[in-house]
Motif scaffolding. Structure first.
Motif, mmCIF file in Angstrom:
data_model
loop_
_atom_site.group_PDB
_atom_site.id
_atom_site.type_symbol
_atom_site.label_atom_id
_atom_site.label_comp_id
_atom_site.label_asym_id
_atom_site.label_seq_id
_atom_site.Cartn_x
_atom_site.Cartn_y
_atom_site.Cartn_z
ATOM 1 N N HIS A 1 -32.296 -23.414 175.032
ATOM 2 C CA HIS A 1 -33.325 -22.846 174.122
ATOM 3 C C HIS A 1 -32.713 -22.137 172.820
ATOM 4 C CE1 HIS A 1 -33.089 -18.991 176.139
ATOM 5 N NE2 HIS A 1 -33.620 -18.533 175.120
ATOM 6 N N ARG A 2 -31.415 -21.452 173.114
ATOM 7 C CA ARG A 2 -30.920 -20.636 172.230
ATOM 8 C C ARG A 2 -30.139 -21.676 171.022
ATOM 9 N NH1 ARG A 2 -29.327 -15.503 174.521
ATOM 10 N NH2 ARG A 2 -29.838 -15.728 176.950
ATOM 11 N N GLY B 1 -35.607 -17.572 165.607
ATOM 12 C CA GLY B 1 -36.053 -17.102 166.897
ATOM 13 C C GLY B 1 -37.379 -17.875 167.394
ATOM 14 N N VAL B 2 -38.016 -18.522 166.387
ATOM 15 C CA VAL B 2 -39.157 -19.579 166.982
ATOM 16 C C VAL B 2 -38.529 -20.636 167.516
ATOM 17 C CG1 VAL B 2 -41.399 -20.501 166.427
ATOM 18 C CG2 VAL B 2 -40.427 -18.578 165.188
ATOM 19 N N LEU B 3 -39.111 -21.127 168.923
ATOM 20 C CA LEU B 3 -38.711 -22.216 169.826
ATOM 21 C C LEU B 3 -38.996 -23.301 169.098
ATOM 22 C CD1 LEU B 3 -39.508 -20.904 173.235
ATOM 23 C CD2 LEU B 3 -37.280 -20.998 171.993
ATOM 24 N N PHE C 1 -48.038 -15.167 170.143
ATOM 25 C CA PHE C 1 -47.072 -15.939 169.371
ATOM 26 C C PHE C 1 -45.529 -15.618 169.953
ATOM 27 C CE2 PHE C 1 -44.173 -17.028 165.913
ATOM 28 C CZ PHE C 1 -44.324 -18.154 165.875
ATOM 29 N N ARG D 1 -43.875 -18.348 172.037
ATOM 30 C CA ARG D 1 -43.381 -19.164 170.894
ATOM 31 C C ARG D 1 -41.932 -18.920 170.558
ATOM 32 N NH1 ARG D 1 -46.609 -21.887 173.055
ATOM 33 N NH2 ARG D 1 -48.374 -23.191 172.137
ATOM 34 N N THR D 2 -41.312 -17.758 170.721
ATOM 35 C CA THR D 2 -40.044 -17.228 170.552
ATOM 36 C C THR D 2 -39.200 -17.273 171.699
ATOM 37 O OG1 THR D 2 -40.348 -15.026 170.645
ATOM 38 C CG2 THR D 2 -41.292 -16.025 168.779
ATOM 39 N N GLY D 3 -37.750 -17.488 171.225
ATOM 40 C CA GLY D 3 -37.046 -17.221 172.560
ATOM 41 C C GLY D 3 -36.936 -15.770 173.011
ATOM 42 N N PHE D 4 -37.038 -14.885 172.165
ATOM 43 C CA PHE D 4 -37.253 -13.441 172.692
ATOM 44 C C PHE D 4 -38.295 -13.675 173.763
ATOM 45 C CE2 PHE D 4 -39.583 -9.347 172.669
ATOM 46 C CZ PHE D 4 -38.456 -8.441 172.941
ATOM 47 N N TYR E 1 -39.898 -15.624 175.398
ATOM 48 C CA TYR E 1 -39.383 -16.540 176.541
ATOM 49 C C TYR E 1 -38.416 -15.706 177.589
ATOM 50 C CZ TYR E 1 -36.705 -20.045 178.979
ATOM 51 O OH TYR E 1 -36.069 -20.714 179.977
ATOM 52 N N ARG E 2 -37.505 -15.239 177.034
ATOM 53 C CA ARG E 2 -36.501 -14.554 177.772
ATOM 54 C C ARG E 2 -37.129 -13.217 178.509
ATOM 55 N NH1 ARG E 2 -33.292 -16.163 173.434
ATOM 56 N NH2 ARG E 2 -33.617 -14.223 172.258
ATOM 57 N N ARG F 1 -40.239 -13.020 179.326
ATOM 58 C CA ARG F 1 -41.068 -13.576 180.472
ATOM 59 C C ARG F 1 -40.513 -14.126 181.544
ATOM 60 N NH1 ARG F 1 -43.761 -17.836 179.770
ATOM 61 N NH2 ARG F 1 -42.653 -18.464 177.782
ATOM 62 N N MET F 2 -39.263 -14.716 181.375
ATOM 63 C CA MET F 2 -38.177 -15.199 182.549
ATOM 64 C C MET F 2 -37.733 -13.846 183.322
ATOM 65 S SD MET F 2 -38.492 -18.361 182.913
ATOM 66 C CE MET F 2 -40.154 -18.412 182.059
ATOM 67 N N GLN G 1 -40.284 -13.143 185.517
ATOM 68 C CA GLN G 1 -40.452 -14.362 186.557
ATOM 69 C C GLN G 1 -39.510 -14.057 187.589
ATOM 70 O OE1 GLN G 1 -42.434 -16.853 187.041
ATOM 71 N NE2 GLN G 1 -43.905 -16.415 185.316
ATOM 72 N N ALA H 1 -32.579 -14.277 185.678
ATOM 73 C CA ALA H 1 -32.527 -14.058 184.148
ATOM 74 C C ALA H 1 -31.215 -13.546 183.912
ATOM 75 C CB ALA H 1 -33.551 -13.053 183.739
ATOM 76 N N ILE I 1 -29.124 -13.189 180.112
ATOM 77 C CA ILE I 1 -30.112 -12.271 179.586
ATOM 78 C C ILE I 1 -29.778 -10.621 179.942
ATOM 79 C CG2 ILE I 1 -32.544 -11.462 179.600
ATOM 80 C CD1 ILE I 1 -33.166 -14.495 180.094
ATOM 81 N N ARG I 2 -29.657 -9.983 179.025
ATOM 82 C CA ARG I 2 -29.652 -8.441 179.241
ATOM 83 C C ARG I 2 -30.945 -7.805 179.562
ATOM 84 N NH1 ARG I 2 -25.136 -6.096 176.168
ATOM 85 N NH2 ARG I 2 -23.857 -7.874 175.821
ATOM 86 N N ALA J 1 -27.686 -4.630 183.120
ATOM 87 C CA ALA J 1 -26.849 -5.807 182.384
ATOM 88 C C ALA J 1 -26.803 -5.410 180.864
ATOM 89 C CB ALA J 1 -27.700 -6.979 182.508
#
Lengths: 512, 352, 306
Positions: A362-363, A369-371, B207, B211-214, B216-217, B219-220, B223, B228, B233-234, C306
């Protein structure tokens, strides 16, 4: 007259999906060792749990000593005279050996637990069965073999007639296995009965009087120990002929990719879990790290993956010292890591297949920054196809997949490269644990492919056959030290490797 | 129906069941304790729709809960539990009002400045609890509560010592200048533009999270924090950011409540905004877009109870009891499993 | 200097002891539930419930025995509800705990309003309060006099430290309790009634919280909204900082009790110190203790690092 333990038509379905047992019949005779064998997922453990009263069958009936037997709990099973030793011990690390053994049936005095009597009883019991143990030690300080003895004594303390051992040898060294077998024979000689759940055929052939073979929840064969052959049992277990010991080509090592020097890791109690481990892995070779479980494998993989900080030594990826580097930095330098514990480290079990799959790519697929979801979806689809991951859909939670498919999903995610990604070193630990034979073949072929393409592969595994089949060189971990580095490619025998896993013998082979 | 659809239907049904049981207990309580149960029940259920005032106030009751609910949902999504939102509300309001009080400029342009000040102050204390976790391993479940409880007392201290209006007769600041008040949407009710901004924030949060990588990370991380970390992921950073964001939303809720409704800082003005935000987030199943209807449900409950207490002999406290029942049931896995199993069984029968 | 001299007098120590009691009882309950693997966030609510029921029981019957018994029973019953939602309906333990706190606050204020017409307080004019018992010889010993002149619950709390220690570390129930808390799956595998033991632990913590509530309200002679004052949380932290032992919990409870006692006594001896800051003091001391304890425990970097 019926058998000592009779099981008729046992059915067990988990959560409305997986049919673990489908009309299983089993007859166990008194005073014999009865092996139940089958592949992972064949239903062996479920059958053991049904007999042990841990899970209730959906249908079918059992008779024990001629009486109807339907335990509602392990306690009921104990009362009837049946106990089970689990693959993962049901022990309490902070309690003593004696406390662990008497727990549930404690001798009491003045409203408290009579610990003096408990210690005495346990000492007597361990003498009687030739299983030496100090009752006052805490279980967290025991070796795995000793813990297993505690488990067996626990059953004997309850004076059971029938003992179920679920994959008892998986965690033992060959010598410990022999000790265990001696104990089992002693039990049988006293007219007690043992059900031995296993998948290692040599051991089954060595110890079992009777053998029942399960496949996909059904009984597919019954043999006596005397007239069974390995090839026949394999065919019964797998259902088709699979080349068991397929020869593979071996690698030709290039430059050093991963260099480990004097790596030391301390555990939470401050004891060295990994003690001055040194080795290298070159491009184009597979280095296997063998060893009995619990000898530092986990610490090694976590330290190399950047998930625990080493207390000494160094790790080099290429030319860069990454001893304290973040997982992200290691990845950027070309390290891909497939952890042994898939559910704890390797995935987010409740998140979807899609969300698990895009963790790395995804990176590269986002704009400001939007997927870019459409592109990611296509990427994931082709990724799953290439690695043969079978999932009900991209939105399905990962924990609804089988172990093999989860493992392939993790491999797909880690080994798929985006433009600009380096892939130099693969660190993979216990890749075939809990996976069916076909999945294992797929993964092994994959590792060989990547090796041949010039990757350095470090394979940490407790499965000797796996290490022997794939490795160009074999290191042996014992109590946190690398006690040997042996030649692979068929030049080291299983017996020799087994001996090495027991310390002392290591020095001789260390030169290789 | 596919398995996934069944899961969703079962989830929706267990939510509906939770709300129905809670309302049922509320009805039973009114019936048992009121001398005029019919009037009380009518007021309770129909009250919020009776006139513009009640209707607008119902929407406005939901508005601050949209903010605190969003903040707590973000924290829960990263795996953090922020039990200090109540204190963060007060400290946010205090900072915002301090800015307005000591500002030399009396213009509406100070409204965003005060909002930012409120958000920052609240975020700092929520972030402090997060930092104590990432730095020292002290669980944020307890530290956030302790910090929050101390903040409430601190708020009272500053209010009484430095900002109080002696003529008010109770601990409160002087009324804010008209320029600092948020525009009302439906006079005479309290409904103001804060409600619309809340909806905008919910969409924005959706959104960012989905919808963003930030997001997503983030939320993961919630999870599976190990996964993570393993993935590079930091996680400490995401944990801190999510805690701070949850505090910031509490601060915004607070300053909008002051600028939009009360017009001054009053002791005890929050009335459990921070705590109720937790339930709103859970009813929304931690989804930002779900926070708006969940907050409206709360607004409805409160306005209903208020209407019932105005028009009959029941206490507005009835809403708090209904809420606590929802709170009890909202995470009950067993109910979901039963419904899911029943649905599965019916499916099985209909497709032999 | 004068302030200090006045602060550290016998009355202060007596106050500290009194303030320690509810925290100590709550910490013992928290320790038992924690040993069973249940983090008891509901203590605050259990305390409130007990305080209310104590006043109600005493007020209706005029008997303190009935009052204390009803406090314990009410909190025990609410603890059972907490356990049922968490263990049987499998709700999230934090959330169900918070729900219990919310329910106790709402239900007691609502009930107080129904009974007395006043929101958030309940008082019966004729009802007795817990008597302060003078210990015959002790009350004349110079530096130990502060140990005398406390209610039966205060003394009982200290006896309970020993009883709880015995039950948890020497009895059969305690052995099983610790086993269940350490590895519930393993405990179930060997046939221990895991759920029942966890229910028992939670209910015991409820009974202890009820006793703590009775001490608060029956010493004061009435129930006031928010009289719990965060003690449920402070007790929980005391059991954590006390490292899961009865004696450790007791030591930590005295520390937190001292914070409250000092804050209380400063209000009287130093009226120019703002009360609100003194109210915040116990929370801050508890916070510092928890952070210090956590820091000393986690020398290795935690999962979040981290």
């Amino acid at each position: 007259m019926g058998a000592y333990l009779e099981c008729r038509n046992l059915e067990k379905t988990y959560q409305g999906t997986l049919r673990a047992l489908q009309g299983v019949d089993l007859d166990v005779e008194k005073g014999r060792v009865h092996a139940v064998i089958g592949e992972n997922g064949a239903g062996k453990s479920t059958l053991a749990k049904v007999i042990g009263g841990v899970v209730a069958p959906n249908a079918g009936e059992m008779r024990f000593k001629g009486e109807p037997y339907s335990p509602g709990s392990p306690r009921d099973a104990h009362a009837a005279g049946i106990a089970m030793v689990h693959q993962h011990f049901a022990l309490f690390p902070s309690l003593t050996v004696a406390e662990n053994i008497v727990l549930g049936d404690e001798p009491t005095r003045l409203g408290g637990v009579d610990s003096a009597r408990a210690v005495e009883q346990v000492r007597a019991l361990s003498h009687e069965y030739g299983m030496p143990l100090d009752p006052r030690r805490r279980v967290r300080d025991l070796s795995v073999g000793e813990q297993q003895r505690v488990e067996i004594l626990k059953a004997l303390y309850r004076n059971v007639d029938l003992l179920i051992l679920d994959e008892p040898t998986a965690v033992l060294t060959p010598v410990e296995v022999q000790k265990l077998f001696k104990g089992v024979l002693r039990l049988v000689s006293e007219n007690r009965t043992v059900i031995f759940i296993a998948h290692k055929l040599e051991e089954v052939l060595e110890i079992a009087d009777d053998i029942t073979v399960l496949r996909a929840g059904k009984v597919v064969g019954r043999r006596t120990g005397a007239d069974a052959t390995k090839a026949e049992l394999v065919r019964l277990m797998v259902g088709e002929d699979i080349a068991v010991d397929r020869q593979r080509r071996f690698g030709s090592p290039g430059p050093e990719r991963l260099v480990v020097r004097d790596l030391t890791v301390h555990d939470a109690q401050g004891r060295p879990a990994l003690d001055g481990v040194s080795f290298t892995v070159c491009a184009g070779e597979i280095v296997g790290i063998a060893g009995v479980e619990g000898n530092g494998q986990l610490d090694l993989e976590l330290a190399l993956g950047g998930l625990v900080e080493p207390s000494g030594g160094s790790v080099l990826l290429g030319d860069e010292d990454v001893s304290t580097a973040t997982p992200a930095r290691r990845r950027a330098l070309g390290l891909r890591y497939v952890p042994a514990d898939r559910m704890q480290w390797g995935c987010a079990p409740k998140a979807s297949v899609f969300e698990n799959a895009i963790m790395q790519c995804h990176r590269h697929s986002s704009t400001a920054g939007v997927l870019r979801r459409k592109r990611l979806r296509n990427d994931v689809k082709s990724m799953l196809k290439r690695f043969d991951v079978r999932a009900p859909g991209l939105g399905a939670p990962v924990d609804t997949l089988s172990g093999g498919n989860i493992q392939k999903l993790i491999l797909a995610r880690e080994l798929t490269t985006s433009p600009g990604d380096a892939l130099e070193v693969i660190l993979i630990s216990s890749p075939s644990r809990g996976i069916d034979i076909r999945g294992v073949e797929f993964i092994h072929d994959l590792l060989v492919q990547y090796r041949d393409a010039g990757c350095a592969v470090l394979l940490i595994s407790t499965d000797l056959d796996e290490v022997l089949a794939l490795s160009d060189r074999i290191g042996v971990l014992f109590r946190g030290s690398l006690v040997a580095m042996l030649p692979g490619q068929g030049r080291t025998g299983k017996a020799e490797l087994g001996m090495c896993m027991l310390q002392g013998k290591g020095e001789a082979g260390a030169a290789a | 129906m596919s398995g996934r659809t069944l899961d969703r239907v079962a989830d929706a049904l267990s939510l509906a069941l939770t709300i129905c049981v809670a309302l049922g207990i509320g009805v039973a309580l009114i019936w048992a304790t009121s001398a005029e149960p019919a009037t009380a029940l009518h007021a309770f259920f129909a009250g919020p729709f009776l006139n513009k005032l009640f209707w607008g106030n119902m929407l406005q009751t939901a508005a601050p809960l949209v903010f605190t609910g969003l903040g707590l949902a973000v924290a829960f999504q990263v795996g953090a539990v922020n039990l200090g939102a109540e204190g963060q509300v007060y400290i946010g309001a205090l900072a915002g009002v301090a800015v307005l009080t000591f500002s030399p400029w009396v213009t509406p342009w100070m409204i965003p400045v005060a909002t930012v000040a409120a958000a920052l102050a609240a975020a700092a204390f929520a972030g402090l609890a997060g930092w104590l976790r990432t730095r020292f391993g002290a669980t944020e479940v307890i530290t956030s509560f302790l910090i929050g409880a101390a903040l409430i007392n601190l708020f009272d201290f500053f209010l009484r010592r430095y900002l109080v209006d002696p003529s008010a007769g109770f601990p409160a600041t002087p009324p804010l200048a008209a320029a600092f008040r948020l525009t009302k949407l439906l006079p005479p009710s309290n409904l103001n533009v804060g409600f619309l901004i809340g909806i905008g924030c919910a969409v924005l949060a959706f959104f960012v999270l989905y919808r963003t990588g930030f997001g997503y990370r983030l939320r993961m991380t919630g999870q599976n924090v190990r996964f993570a970390r393993y993935s590079g992921i930091r996680v400490g950073r995401y944990f801190l950011v999510a805690m701070a964001v949850s505090g910031a939303f509490a601060g915004i809720a607070a300053i909008f409540e002051v600028m939009g409704v009360h017009g001054r800082l009053v002791t005890g003005f929050s009335n459990n905004l921070g705590w109720n935000g937790i339930t709103v987030a859970l009813v929304a199943r931690l989804h930002p877009l779900g926070v708006v209807p969940a907050a409206l449900l709360y607004g409805y409950l409160h306005s209903g109870a208020n209407a019932a207490s105005l028009m009959s002999d029941v206490s507005p406290r009835i809403a708090a009891i209904i809420q606590s029942v929802i709170f009890y049931l909202i995470t009950a896995q067993a109910i979901y499993v039963w419904i899911r199993r029943a649905l599965g069984a019916r499916e099985g029968r209909s497709e032999p | 200097m004068n302030v200090l001299a006045e602060v550290f007098n016998a009355q202060l120590w007596s106050d500290v002891l009194r303030m320690t009691t509810p925290i100590l009882l709550l910490a013992l309950g928290a320790m038992i539930t924690d040993r069973a693997g249940v983090l008891n966030i509901a203590l605050e609510g259990l305390l409130v419930f007990g305080a209310f029921a104590g006043v109600l029981g005493t007020g209706l019957t005029g008997s303190l025995v009935v009052g204390v018994a009803s406090a314990m029973l009410a909190s025990g019953a609410l603890a059972l509800v907490f356990a049922w939602f968490a263990l049987y309906l499998r709700g999230n333990i934090f959330i169900v705990g918070l729900a219990t706190n919310a329910f106790a606050a709402a239900a007691t204020t609502y009930a107080a309003w129904l009974i007395s017409g006043r929101e958030g307080s309940l008082r019966y004019a004729q009802a007795p309060t817990l008597a302060k018992l003078e210990v015959p010889l002790l009350k004349d010993v110079p530096f130990l006099a502060f140990l005398s002149g406390h209610t039966i619950i205060d003394y009982a709390a200290w006896a309970l430290v020993i009883i709880v220690a015995f039950v948890v570390f020497r009895s059969r129930f305690g052995l099983r309790l610790r086993a269940v808390g350490e590895r519930p799956v393993a405990a179930r595998a060997i046939g221990l009634p895991v759920r029942r033991i966890q229910y028992a632990a939670v209910v015991i913590s409820g009974l202890l919280a009820g006793l703590a509530g009775a001490q608060l309200s029956l010493t004061l002679g009435g129930f006031v909204q928010n009289m719990s004052g965060g003690r449920g949380w402070i007790g929980l932290v005391a059991s954590i900082v006390g490292n899961g032992t009865a004696l450790g919990s007791a030591v930590a409870s005295v520390l937190f009790g001292a914070a409250e006692g000092v804050a209380n006594s400063l209000q009287i001896t130093a009226p120019n110190l703002p009360a609100q800051l003194l109210f915040a003091l116990p929370y801050l001391i508890t916070l510092v203790a928890l952070v210090a304890y956590s820091a000393s425990r986690s020398r290795k970097k935690g999962v979040l690092e981290a």
